[in-house]
Enzyme design. Sequence first.
Site, PDB file in Angstrom:
ATOM      1  N   SER A   1      13.200  -9.714  30.761  1.00  0.00           N
ATOM      2  CA  SER A   1      12.747 -10.440  31.901  1.00  0.00           C
ATOM      3  C   SER A   1      13.856 -11.170  32.598  1.00  0.00           C
ATOM      4  CB  SER A   1      11.476 -11.452  31.575  1.00  0.00           C
ATOM      5  OG  SER A   1      10.419 -10.279  31.432  1.00  0.00           O
TER       6      SER A   1
ATOM      7  N   THR B   1       4.724 -14.412  27.414  1.00  0.00           N
ATOM      8  CA  THR B   1       4.790 -13.237  26.891  1.00  0.00           C
ATOM      9  C   THR B   1       3.943 -13.494  25.436  1.00  0.00           C
ATOM     10  OG1 THR B   1       6.153 -11.202  26.215  1.00  0.00           O
ATOM     11  CG2 THR B   1       7.070 -13.218  26.065  1.00  0.00           C
TER      12      THR B   1
ATOM     13  N   LYS C   1      -0.404 -14.915  25.859  1.00  0.00           N
ATOM     14  CA  LYS C   1      -1.064 -14.528  27.055  1.00  0.00           C
ATOM     15  C   LYS C   1      -2.619 -15.262  27.188  1.00  0.00           C
ATOM     16  CE  LYS C   1       1.723 -10.525  27.824  1.00  0.00           C
ATOM     17  NZ  LYS C   1       2.037  -9.298  28.327  1.00  0.00           N
TER      18      LYS C   1
ATOM     19  N   ASP D   1       0.275  -6.940  34.422  1.00  0.00           N
ATOM     20  CA  ASP D   1       0.557  -6.054  33.541  1.00  0.00           C
ATOM     21  C   ASP D   1      -0.186  -4.539  33.770  1.00  0.00           C
ATOM     22  OD1 ASP D   1       2.140  -7.393  31.602  1.00  0.00           O
ATOM     23  OD2 ASP D   1       0.403  -8.138  30.485  1.00  0.00           O
TER      24      ASP D   1
ATOM     25  N   GLY E   1      -7.356  -3.195  22.418  1.00  0.00           N
ATOM     26  CA  GLY E   1      -6.828  -4.354  22.440  1.00  0.00           C
ATOM     27  C   GLY E   1      -6.651  -5.062  23.665  1.00  0.00           C
TER      28      GLY E   1
ATOM     29  N   TYR F   1       8.500   0.506  25.219  1.00  0.00           N
ATOM     30  CA  TYR F   1       9.671   1.061  25.675  1.00  0.00           C
ATOM     31  C   TYR F   1      10.749   1.020  24.593  1.00  0.00           C
ATOM     32  CZ  TYR F   1      10.725  -3.794  26.397  1.00  0.00           C
ATOM     33  OH  TYR F   1      10.789  -5.145  26.348  1.00  0.00           O
TER      34      TYR F   1
END
Length: 282
Positions: free
Chosen positions: A22, A67, A71, A107, A134, A231
Amino acid sequence: MEINGKTGVFGVIGNPVDHTCSPAMHNAAYKHLKLNYIYIPMFVEKTFIPDAVKAVRALNIKGINVTIPYKEYVIPYLDKLDPVAKKIGAVNTIVNKNGCLEGYNTDGNGLVISLESEAGIDLTSKSIGLLGAGGSAKSIAFSLTQKNIKKLVIYNRTFSKARKLKEDLEQNSSIEIQACGYENNDYLKELQDNDIVINTTSAGMKPDEDQLPVPDMSWVKPGHFCCDIIYKPSKTLFLKKAELSGAEILNGSGMLAGQGVLAFELFTGYKIPFHIMKNEIN
Ligand code: ATR
């Protein structure tokens, strides 16, 4: 970059934060638009979360991303919650509007941006399978059911969680939603009937690189579009097997860029091209 008395400060809080992309994504965006802002990583221990959120207000930090694993945990300390973040029960973006801290969740819509803009998929009338039930699945499912899709099927190792998510989603959507477990082999036929299948579980992510989110991958056929929100590694075992069976694949770096683009817009009021953030993900 020159930092001076007028530099606006942003950041990301989490534990850990040392691998987060980020800061690179947001600082590249500031540079692109020549904005006098800086974005920094902020490691926070769980016990300090209430103080950390108060510090955003006290130090006039303009906005922070949140993060893993905070959250959900930050929510009681905010002044306002966007209706979408409230329904999802998780916040990844906190905007400081003159001392009023507003929580958002970008998100799920980040993945929608990746599917639509990056992969060029028209979600209209698509049947979509979601692997996992989840927190990540919830934000993605919520965004997908706001689109004009045909149906959403939630598959999960623990069937009761898939059923609970289906029931939650049905309160906000008229889209057909199903829940499915892996107790018998019916799920294979069910999975094959989808146009798009998205892995939202951590199966395949370090250190579980050898794990698959579903027990059997024989359902994958050419014409399927398989997407992973992971990723790192850039191609999970799920994506490797899907590709070998002829499916088109997409990893989670586009979702990461997409959530960043949407957070940036909430933070600054400016739009940033998707590729400016995507280029910073490694
Ligand atoms: P997140 O916020 O990242 O979504 P979470 O809320 O803990 O994390 O949810 C993790 C999801 O991944 C769950 O759906 C979990 O399945 P269970 O509900 O059965 O626990 C799923 N998951 C994690 N590891 C998995 C694995 N090895 N195989 C299949 N599903 C897995």
